[in-house]
Design a protein around this motif. Structure first.
Motif, PDB file in Angstrom:
ATOM      1  N   TRP A 102       0.832  -1.201   0.000  1.00 47.15           N
ATOM      2  CA  TRP A 102       0.000   0.000   0.000  1.00 47.15           C
ATOM      3  C   TRP A 102       0.869   1.254   0.000  1.00 47.15           C
ATOM      4  N   LEU A 103       1.906   1.268   0.820  1.00 40.09           N
ATOM      5  CA  LEU A 103       2.783   2.433   0.888  1.00 40.09           C
ATOM      6  C   LEU A 103       3.499   2.641  -0.443  1.00 40.09           C
ATOM      7  N   ALA A 104       3.967   1.566  -1.057  1.00 43.98           N
ATOM      8  CA  ALA A 104       4.617   1.687  -2.367  1.00 43.98           C
ATOM      9  C   ALA A 104       3.665   2.335  -3.366  1.00 43.98           C
ATOM     10  N   ASP A 105       2.439   1.865  -3.404  1.00 42.30           N
ATOM     11  CA  ASP A 105       1.440   2.427  -4.316  1.00 42.30           C
ATOM     12  C   ASP A 105       1.176   3.893  -3.984  1.00 42.30           C
ATOM     13  N   ALA A 106       1.044   4.209  -2.708  1.00 39.53           N
ATOM     14  CA  ALA A 106       0.782   5.586  -2.291  1.00 39.53           C
ATOM     15  C   ALA A 106       1.926   6.526  -2.662  1.00 39.53           C
ATOM     16  N   LEU A 107       3.147   5.984  -2.715  1.00 39.76           N
ATOM     17  CA  LEU A 107       4.312   6.798  -3.064  1.00 39.76           C
ATOM     18  C   LEU A 107       4.609   6.780  -4.565  1.00 39.76           C
ATOM     19  N   GLY A 108       3.711   6.179  -5.346  1.00 41.27           N
ATOM     20  CA  GLY A 108       3.834   6.233  -6.800  1.00 41.27           C
ATOM     21  C   GLY A 108       4.553   5.074  -7.447  1.00 41.27           C
ATOM     22  N   VAL A 109       4.817   4.012  -6.701  1.00 45.49           N
ATOM     23  CA  VAL A 109       5.446   2.821  -7.287  1.00 45.49           C
ATOM     24  C   VAL A 109       4.324   1.845  -7.613  1.00 45.49           C
ATOM     25  N   PRO A 110       4.072   1.597  -8.903  1.00 40.96           N
ATOM     26  CA  PRO A 110       2.976   0.704  -9.280  1.00 40.96           C
ATOM     27  C   PRO A 110       3.144  -0.689  -8.664  1.00 40.96           C
ATOM     28  N   PRO A 111       2.034  -1.305  -8.261  1.00 41.73           N
ATOM     29  CA  PRO A 111       2.098  -2.625  -7.603  1.00 41.73           C
ATOM     30  C   PRO A 111       2.890  -3.665  -8.382  1.00 41.73           C
ATOM     31  N   GLU A 112       2.723  -3.708  -9.700  1.00 38.95           N
ATOM     32  CA  GLU A 112       3.436  -4.729 -10.476  1.00 38.95           C
ATOM     33  C   GLU A 112       4.946  -4.477 -10.481  1.00 38.95           C
ATOM     34  N   VAL A 113       5.352  -3.211 -10.419  1.00 38.01           N
ATOM     35  CA  VAL A 113       6.774  -2.875 -10.350  1.00 38.01           C
ATOM     36  C   VAL A 113       7.327  -3.272  -8.985  1.00 38.01           C
ATOM     37  N   TYR A 114       6.593  -2.911  -7.935  1.00 37.27           N
ATOM     38  CA  TYR A 114       7.035  -3.236  -6.580  1.00 37.27           C
ATOM     39  C   TYR A 114       7.117  -4.749  -6.366  1.00 37.27           C
ATOM     40  N   GLU A 115       6.135  -5.484  -6.839  1.00 38.57           N
ATOM     41  CA  GLU A 115       6.138  -6.941  -6.666  1.00 38.57           C
ATOM     42  C   GLU A 115       7.321  -7.590  -7.383  1.00 38.57           C
ATOM     43  N   ARG A 116       7.678  -7.045  -8.523  1.00 37.81           N
ATOM     44  CA  ARG A 116       8.791  -7.593  -9.303  1.00 37.81           C
ATOM     45  C   ARG A 116      10.146  -7.200  -8.696  1.00 37.81           C
ATOM     46  N   ASP A 117      10.205  -5.975  -8.137  1.00 37.64           N
ATOM     47  CA  ASP A 117      11.470  -5.462  -7.611  1.00 37.64           C
ATOM     48  C   ASP A 117      11.213  -4.598  -6.378  1.00 37.64           C
ATOM     49  N   PRO A 118      11.264  -5.192  -5.184  1.00 36.17           N
ATOM     50  CA  PRO A 118      10.974  -4.419  -3.979  1.00 36.17           C
ATOM     51  C   PRO A 118      11.938  -3.252  -3.753  1.00 36.17           C
ATOM     52  N   ALA A 119      13.127  -3.301  -4.332  1.00 40.31           N
ATOM     53  CA  ALA A 119      14.068  -2.186  -4.208  1.00 40.31           C
ATOM     54  C   ALA A 119      13.583  -0.960  -4.980  1.00 40.31           C
ATOM     55  N   SER A 120      12.593  -1.143  -5.847  1.00 37.71           N
ATOM     56  CA  SER A 120      12.051  -0.002  -6.596  1.00 37.71           C
ATOM     57  C   SER A 120      11.403   1.025  -5.674  1.00 37.71           C
ATOM     58  N   LEU A 121      11.079   0.629  -4.463  1.00 44.19           N
ATOM     59  CA  LEU A 121      10.471   1.542  -3.499  1.00 44.19           C
ATOM     60  C   LEU A 121      11.502   2.462  -2.843  1.00 44.19           C
ATOM     61  N   VAL A 122      12.767   2.096  -2.857  1.00 46.36           N
ATOM     62  CA  VAL A 122      13.793   2.832  -2.116  1.00 46.36           C
ATOM     63  C   VAL A 122      13.839   4.321  -2.476  1.00 46.36           C
ATOM     64  N   PRO A 123      13.923   4.710  -3.759  1.00 43.70           N
ATOM     65  CA  PRO A 123      13.994   6.154  -4.054  1.00 43.70           C
ATOM     66  C   PRO A 123      12.754   6.924  -3.578  1.00 43.70           C
ATOM     67  N   ALA A 124      11.579   6.363  -3.774  1.00 44.36           N
ATOM     68  CA  ALA A 124      10.353   7.050  -3.354  1.00 44.36           C
ATOM     69  C   ALA A 124      10.283   7.130  -1.828  1.00 44.36           C
ATOM     70  N   LEU A 125      10.682   6.083  -1.151  1.00 46.32           N
ATOM     71  CA  LEU A 125      10.664   6.073   0.313  1.00 46.32           C
ATOM     72  C   LEU A 125      11.697   7.062   0.859  1.00 46.32           C
ATOM     73  N   GLN A 126      12.862   7.127   0.220  1.00 46.07           N
ATOM     74  CA  GLN A 126      13.882   8.096   0.649  1.00 46.07           C
ATOM     75  C   GLN A 126      13.376   9.525   0.467  1.00 46.07           C
ATOM     76  N   ASP A 127      12.736   9.781  -0.653  1.00 47.50           N
ATOM     77  CA  ASP A 127      12.174  11.114  -0.892  1.00 47.50           C
ATOM     78  C   ASP A 127      11.135  11.458   0.174  1.00 47.50           C
ATOM     79  N   TYR A 128      10.303  10.482   0.494  1.00 51.85           N
ATOM     80  CA  TYR A 128       9.261  10.674   1.502  1.00 51.85           C
ATOM     81  C   TYR A 128       9.854  11.043   2.853  1.00 51.85           C
TER      82      TYR A 128
END
Length: 144
Positions: free
Chosen positions: A20-46
């Protein structure tokens, strides 16, 4: 009366929160599911833009819970780590949830992601890559 832990519900809830947090920060679910590290830049920005000076107690609790979910879900998805329950007489509920994984040396290790995130929150500025690196090192998953 002691409440017994529901490990499956806990693990599912933590994964759902991270997604949910990944989606809320703009990382599409299919991207996050394939690569959980894809959340790192958005989470760092947050966390870099978070107005910590204005945080109320509930904001700190939410941030702590969100970061714990993200760290744990990253470990589960990247390293096939798993949630487990350990007895803890110092905890009000008598147990705590931990992440377990087999390190590079084959030894099984445990990490309390709640404790790790709590330690990191005291040492701002908060760096997500450092948080994940500490988690990997604690579980023996990195070369360090």
């Amino acid at each position: 009366m002691r409440v017994e832990p529901d490990l499956r519900a806990w693990a599912e809830g933590e994964a759902a929160n991270a997604g949910w947090l990944a989606d809320a920060l703009g990382v599409p679910p299919e991207v996050y599911e394939r690569d959980p590290a894809s959340l790192v830049p958005a989470l760092q920005d947050y966390v870099s833009r978070a107005p910590f000076a204005e945080f109320e107690h509930s904001d700190w609790i939410t941030l702590h819970a969100d970061l714990m979910s993200c760290v744990a879900d990253y470990l589960v998805r990247t390293y096939q780590a798993r949630w487990n329950v350990v007895t803890d007489d110092t905890s009000p509920r008598g147990y705590r949830y931990v992440i377990e994984a087999a390190g590079r040396d084959g030894r099984n290790r445990r990490l309390d992601p709640a404790r790790l995130v709590g330690e990191e929150l005291h040492g701002r500025p908060l760096e997500i890559t450092c948080l994940l690196a500490r988690a990997e090192a604690a579980l023996g998953l990195s070369d360090d």
